[in-house]
Design a protein around this motif. Structure first.
Motif, PDB file in Angstrom:
ATOM      1  N   ARG A 120       5.824  -4.540 -19.719  1.00  0.00           N
ATOM      2  CA  ARG A 120       4.685  -3.738 -19.277  1.00  0.00           C
ATOM      3  C   ARG A 120       5.070  -2.722 -18.185  1.00  0.00           C
ATOM      4  NH1 ARG A 120       2.769  -5.067 -23.388  1.00  0.00           N
ATOM      5  NH2 ARG A 120       0.764  -6.077 -23.766  1.00  0.00           N
ATOM      6  N   LEU A 121       6.346  -2.373 -18.148  1.00  0.00           N
ATOM      7  CA  LEU A 121       6.780  -1.387 -17.163  1.00  0.00           C
ATOM      8  C   LEU A 121       6.509   0.025 -17.671  1.00  0.00           C
ATOM      9  CD1 LEU A 121      10.211  -2.957 -16.156  1.00  0.00           C
ATOM     10  CD2 LEU A 121       8.226  -2.689 -14.651  1.00  0.00           C
ATOM     11  N   ILE A 122       6.333   0.951 -16.758  1.00  0.00           N
ATOM     12  CA  ILE A 122       6.180   2.357 -17.125  1.00  0.00           C
ATOM     13  C   ILE A 122       7.531   3.035 -16.886  1.00  0.00           C
ATOM     14  CG2 ILE A 122       4.962   4.510 -16.634  1.00  0.00           C
ATOM     15  CD1 ILE A 122       2.644   2.808 -15.577  1.00  0.00           C
ATOM     16  N   VAL A 163      -4.810   2.769  -0.809  1.00  0.00           N
ATOM     17  CA  VAL A 163      -4.936   3.106  -2.227  1.00  0.00           C
ATOM     18  C   VAL A 163      -4.197   4.415  -2.538  1.00  0.00           C
ATOM     19  CG1 VAL A 163      -6.616   3.935  -3.893  1.00  0.00           C
ATOM     20  CG2 VAL A 163      -7.103   1.890  -2.571  1.00  0.00           C
ATOM     21  N   HIS A 191      -0.829  -6.574 -13.476  1.00  0.00           N
ATOM     22  CA  HIS A 191      -1.862  -6.263 -12.488  1.00  0.00           C
ATOM     23  C   HIS A 191      -2.628  -7.562 -12.228  1.00  0.00           C
ATOM     24  CE1 HIS A 191      -5.537  -4.520 -10.769  1.00  0.00           C
ATOM     25  NE2 HIS A 191      -4.726  -3.551 -10.374  1.00  0.00           N
ATOM     26  N   GLU A 193      -5.591  -8.288 -11.950  1.00  0.00           N
ATOM     27  CA  GLU A 193      -6.744  -8.461 -12.841  1.00  0.00           C
ATOM     28  C   GLU A 193      -6.304  -9.012 -14.196  1.00  0.00           C
ATOM     29  OE1 GLU A 193     -10.103  -6.749 -12.935  1.00  0.00           O
ATOM     30  OE2 GLU A 193     -10.047  -6.932 -10.767  1.00  0.00           O
ATOM     31  N   ASP A 194      -5.152  -8.540 -14.662  1.00  0.00           N
ATOM     32  CA  ASP A 194      -4.669  -9.000 -15.961  1.00  0.00           C
ATOM     33  C   ASP A 194      -4.165 -10.445 -15.877  1.00  0.00           C
ATOM     34  OD1 ASP A 194      -5.305  -6.578 -17.054  1.00  0.00           O
ATOM     35  OD2 ASP A 194      -3.308  -5.737 -16.782  1.00  0.00           O
ATOM     36  N   ASP A 225      -1.596  -5.314  -6.788  1.00  0.00           N
ATOM     37  CA  ASP A 225      -2.971  -5.411  -6.261  1.00  0.00           C
ATOM     38  C   ASP A 225      -3.461  -6.850  -6.137  1.00  0.00           C
ATOM     39  OD1 ASP A 225      -3.493  -2.763  -5.795  1.00  0.00           O
ATOM     40  OD2 ASP A 225      -4.323  -2.388  -7.792  1.00  0.00           O
ATOM     41  N   PHE A 228      -7.037  -8.619  -5.635  1.00  0.00           N
ATOM     42  CA  PHE A 228      -8.033  -8.937  -6.660  1.00  0.00           C
ATOM     43  C   PHE A 228      -8.098 -10.431  -6.993  1.00  0.00           C
ATOM     44  CE2 PHE A 228      -7.672  -4.383  -7.559  1.00  0.00           C
ATOM     45  CZ  PHE A 228      -9.020  -4.071  -7.548  1.00  0.00           C
ATOM     46  N   ASN A 321      -3.967  10.598  -0.158  1.00  0.00           N
ATOM     47  CA  ASN A 321      -3.176   9.807  -1.108  1.00  0.00           C
ATOM     48  C   ASN A 321      -2.498  10.655  -2.170  1.00  0.00           C
ATOM     49  OD1 ASN A 321      -4.873   9.847  -3.610  1.00  0.00           O
ATOM     50  ND2 ASN A 321      -6.369   9.150  -2.107  1.00  0.00           N
ATOM     51  N   ARG A 323      -2.394  10.146  -5.442  1.00  0.00           N
ATOM     52  CA  ARG A 323      -3.131  10.369  -6.684  1.00  0.00           C
ATOM     53  C   ARG A 323      -3.880  11.694  -6.660  1.00  0.00           C
ATOM     54  NH1 ARG A 323      -5.384   4.908  -6.937  1.00  0.00           N
ATOM     55  NH2 ARG A 323      -3.620   3.806  -7.789  1.00  0.00           N
TER      56      ARG A 323
ATOM     57  N   ARG B 115      -3.657   3.400 -20.779  1.00  0.00           N
ATOM     58  CA  ARG B 115      -2.306   3.756 -21.207  1.00  0.00           C
ATOM     59  C   ARG B 115      -1.892   2.945 -22.443  1.00  0.00           C
ATOM     60  NH1 ARG B 115       2.736   2.251 -19.579  1.00  0.00           N
ATOM     61  NH2 ARG B 115       1.942   0.444 -18.464  1.00  0.00           N
ATOM     62  N   PHE B 116      -2.347   1.693 -22.470  1.00  0.00           N
ATOM     63  CA  PHE B 116      -1.964   0.833 -23.597  1.00  0.00           C
ATOM     64  C   PHE B 116      -2.929   0.960 -24.764  1.00  0.00           C
ATOM     65  CE2 PHE B 116      -0.323  -1.328 -19.796  1.00  0.00           C
ATOM     66  CZ  PHE B 116       1.027  -1.305 -20.119  1.00  0.00           C
ATOM     67  N   GLU B 136     -12.510   2.778  -3.601  1.00  0.00           N
ATOM     68  CA  GLU B 136     -11.442   3.743  -3.394  1.00  0.00           C
ATOM     69  C   GLU B 136     -10.443   3.800  -4.554  1.00  0.00           C
ATOM     70  OE1 GLU B 136     -11.614   5.924  -1.289  1.00  0.00           O
ATOM     71  OE2 GLU B 136      -9.595   6.697  -0.898  1.00  0.00           O
ATOM     72  N   ASP B 137     -10.137   2.627  -5.142  1.00  0.00           N
ATOM     73  CA  ASP B 137      -9.133   2.659  -6.208  1.00  0.00           C
ATOM     74  C   ASP B 137      -9.664   3.366  -7.452  1.00  0.00           C
ATOM     75  OD1 ASP B 137     -10.889   0.642  -6.834  1.00  0.00           O
ATOM     76  OD2 ASP B 137      -9.453  -0.981  -6.581  1.00  0.00           O
ATOM     77  N   THR B 140      -9.988   7.356  -6.468  1.00  0.00           N
ATOM     78  CA  THR B 140      -8.739   8.124  -6.505  1.00  0.00           C
ATOM     79  C   THR B 140      -8.251   8.307  -7.937  1.00  0.00           C
ATOM     80  OG1 THR B 140      -7.522   6.083  -6.076  1.00  0.00           O
ATOM     81  CG2 THR B 140      -7.946   7.515  -4.200  1.00  0.00           C
ATOM     82  N   ALA B 143      -9.980  11.225  -9.062  1.00  0.00           N
ATOM     83  CA  ALA B 143      -9.389  12.424  -8.459  1.00  0.00           C
ATOM     84  C   ALA B 143      -8.092  12.815  -9.154  1.00  0.00           C
ATOM     85  CB  ALA B 143      -9.123  12.189  -6.974  1.00  0.00           C
ATOM     86  N   GLN B 144      -7.473  11.843  -9.808  1.00  0.00           N
ATOM     87  CA  GLN B 144      -6.214  12.111 -10.492  1.00  0.00           C
ATOM     88  C   GLN B 144      -6.451  12.739 -11.868  1.00  0.00           C
ATOM     89  OE1 GLN B 144      -4.061   8.512 -11.126  1.00  0.00           O
ATOM     90  NE2 GLN B 144      -2.060   9.462 -10.959  1.00  0.00           N
TER      91      GLN B 144
END
Lengths: 456, 229
Positions: A120-122, A163, A191, A193-194, A225, A228, A321, A323, B115-116, B136-137, B140, B143-144
């Motif tokens: 699962r790497l980018i 963030v 992540h 969450e996953d 993260d 979470f 940030n 992003r 992405r997946f 915030e997450d 942003t 915003a991207q």
């Protein structure tokens, strides 16, 4: 035959507003060689294709008939390479397009996937593509150390920061470095969450053994993260056991979080203490020079020519940030492509307005009255008064004109706001100012300046 | 005697063709391109109420469906408990500024998985990304995306829009009438369309052809108040 298309372009350029021309006609590629006796027009996407077919195709056919003196077959299509290109741009691609999957369950790794896909790497997030500066040099040094000596130097490596500062990039870089140097390593980026979803799925499918075996078989676990995990007791418990098993076996764990371990809310102390066992490093908000460098690097990787002054402009306006920086670069690039110009400071300023909403402050009749009164050094009450001396009436008319131009209010509503005047008075004021702007340069200057001030 | 009317007015499904872009041609083409199953962009459109956000989102989702791309339109006020959309789909999220916490969480998860799953995102809200009251997450990430401000239509385009709508309803709206509308009403499309609705209905109930005098009566029933604000 290319001359035919040139004459077509010239005709449309005369007939259509420039933006429409660029969008619909300028975007088409003409080819008369591919199919003998036929003219091929390639549209960049389906939307343009359909639009051109509906609005302009018959006109082009007509022009072709005039030009060649006979009916020509016109073929309108999408680029053949589009499919290939698009598939490449979506790394894992929607290869099972017809299988609906619930959103919250990213597909679990399957045997059919390549070893790299399972991580699962980018691929693009590497140390090479990471810009280093004062804000992240310590974190980078630690990450590099861990990547070179997994399980031996700092375990776990705990990276925290706000963030959108590049925590995810940093931990992917570790994974990508390791797999490049140790192709047999079992690596997983997850992540938080996953991870939680995996716990839930294990619950539902009564498959905790498989779950445990999988997470304990890893050589490198990257958890993003981790905040979470808050208040998810079972997830925390499972992670606790996985953590212990991995660290005891000298397998590397890297964790990212939005805060320092002790400050994570809703996570058990036995976990937060363990998070502090290795090395905790912070990523801070990048300073101006680093933000510029990030933009330049990103532009370079996408083969975009980004002038220094534009990079500085973006970096100066977006501080918090990375992003947002990327979003801004995307916007500036799209703007220049759409308007068919190079990236320049003026177009960049224009493009940035959409992003930071320079004009987003709500403009009201009251705010206009106040600004105009201040500018002409009269009282706000004079905006409502019945006095008609020139020194008061002119500013009042200017304010009415601005209210018409800068707000959506109707003439009667504007009249009402100016001491209950009739809408015809407003209409007259607007016409007067519109006329005067052409003949009176001082007034034109005033109006221009006021517009700028009010828009912010 | 008043004629009673059945509420069978044909409200038109928003489509990309009926969207009048004005200065928003760039945003409009970008959004329209998302109907293509091979487009994975994330777009964020913002502007005040009445600037055409909802029209553009609904129309794009509809166009995508027509072209075989699974698409879902959701607004913050009607967020379903569970979501399911095929891989490679398009998700349009309206009024993101008022997205409840749970839904923000879901959108955040979707965004990370996009992405997946080959998901394209078309998001709309009332404020620029910097001012969105979201976690915030998620903020942003918005915003991207590629961001466009939707700008209000100029008077000429507004006039064109209401004349086109009147025409679609089979109403004869003269230039004089549309000019009157633009002078006396807030120059915002939903307001103007609302007045057209009222004119249409008055014309049916009173059995009078739409005219400038009927329009005046609707806007100033007592000849005292200014037009709707």
């Amino acid at each position: 035959m290319q001359n035919f298309w040139e004459s077509c372009l010239a005709t449309f350029r005369d007939e259509l507003p420039p933006q429409q021309f660029t969008t619909w006609i300028g975007a088409l590629e003409f080819d008369d060689k591919k199919f003998p006796g036929e003219l091929l027009l390639t549209a960049p996407n389906r939307f343009v294709l359909q639009w051109v077919r509906d609005r302009y195709l018959s006109r082009i056919e007509l022009m072709a008939k005039e030009y060649f003196g006979t009916d020509m077959r016109l073929r309108l299509s999408l680029p053949e390479t589009q499919v290939v290109r698009a598939e490449r741009s979506a790394p894992d691609g929607p290869s099972h397009a017809s299988n609906p999957v619930p959103f919250r369950m990213p597909p679990a790794p399957t045997v059919r996937e390549s070893a790299y896909a399972k991580t699962r790497l980018i691929p693009s997030l590497t140390f090479d593509s990471l810009v280093t500066g004062r804000a992240n040099d310590l974190a980078r040094a630690a990450a590099q150390q861990v990547a070179e000596n997994p399980g031996k130097s700092y375990n776990p490596l705990f990276i925290y920061g706000g963030v959108g500062l590049g925590k995810t990039h940093m931990i992917h870089a570790i994974g990508n470095y390791l797999i490049a140097h140790n192709p047999d390593f079992v690596i997983r980026y997850v992540h938080a969450e996953d991870y939680y979803s995996d716990v839930v799925r294990a619950y539902q499918q009564k498959a905790f053994d498989t779950f445990k075996r999988y997470y304990r078989s890893l050589d490198l676990l990257l958890v993003d993260d981790i905040q979470f995990f808050n208040n998810k007791a079972r997830t925390q418990e499972e992670f606790f056991y996985a953590f212990n098993a991995l660290t005891e076996a000298n397998k590397q764990i890297v964790i990212s979080c939005d805060t320092y371990p002790r400050d994570i809310e809703g996570v058990e102390e036995r976990l937060t203490t363990r998070f502090g066992w290795g090395l905790t490093v912070q990523i801070e908000v990048p300073e101006l020079e680093m933000r510029v460098a990030i933009l330049k690097k990103k532009a370079e990787s996408e083969r975009i020519v980004l002038p220094d002054d534009v990079a500085f402009l973006i970096a100066k306006h977006l501080r918090s940030n990375v992003r947002e920086l990327e979003g801004a670069l995307k916007k500036v690039t799209a703007f220049s492509r759409f308007h068919n110009t190079d990236i320049q400071i003026d177009s960049a300023k224009e493009a940035l307005k959409d992003l930071i909403g320079a004009q987003s402050r709500s403009i009201t009749i009251e705010s206009i009255q106040k600004t105009v009164a201040d500018y002409y050094k009269i009282k706000i009450a004079d905006m409502h008064s019945k006095k008609r001396t020139r020194s008061l009436a002119r500013p009042r008319q200017v304010a009415m004109w601005l209210a018409k131009e800068l707000t959506s209010e109707s003439y009667p509503a504007i009249g009402e706001a100016f001491g209950g005047r009739d809408h015809t008075t407003v209409l007259h004021a607007c016409r007067t100012i519109a006329d005067l702007r052409r003949s009176n340069s001082q007034l034109n200057h005033d109006v221009h300046l006021l517009t700028q001030v009010i828009r912010g | 005697m008043r004629q009673l009317t059945l509420d069978i007015r044909a409200h038109q499904e928003p489509s990309l063709e009926t969207f009048i872009p004005g200065d928003n041609i760039d945003a409009w083409t970008r959004a329209g391109a998302l109907m293509d199953t091979k487009s994975f962009e994330s777009l964020y459109l913002w502007g005040p109420a009445g600037c055409g956000r909802t029209h553009l989102l609904r129309a794009t989702a509809q166009a995508a469906q027509t072209h075989g791309r699974p698409a879902l339109y959701l607004d913050a006020g009607h967020w379903p408990q569970t979501l399911s959309l095929a891989n490679g789909g398009l998700l349009a999220v309206d009024d993101v500024h008022s997205l409840p916490a749970d839904a923000q969480h879901q959108l955040f998860t979707l965004w990370n998985a996009a992405r997946f799953t080959g998901l394209a995102l078309l998001i709309a809200g009332s404020a620029p990304p910097a001012d969105l009251p979201l976690r915030e997450d998620l903020r942003t990430r918005i915003a991207q995306a590629l961001v466009y401000q939707l700008r209000p239509l100029a008077d000429d385009d507004l006039a064109r829009a209401i004349r086109a709508e009147a025409n679609r309803r089979g109403m004869d709206l003269t230039h004089e009438m549309s000019a009157y509308l633009l002078r006396h009403c807030r120059r915002e499309l939903p307001v103007l369309m609302g007045v057209l609705d009222a004119l249409d209905e008055a014309s049916l109930t009173l059995r009078r052809l739409p005219s400038l005098s009927l329009l005046r009566e609707i806007l100033n029933p007592a000849q005292s108040r200014p037009g709707p604000r």
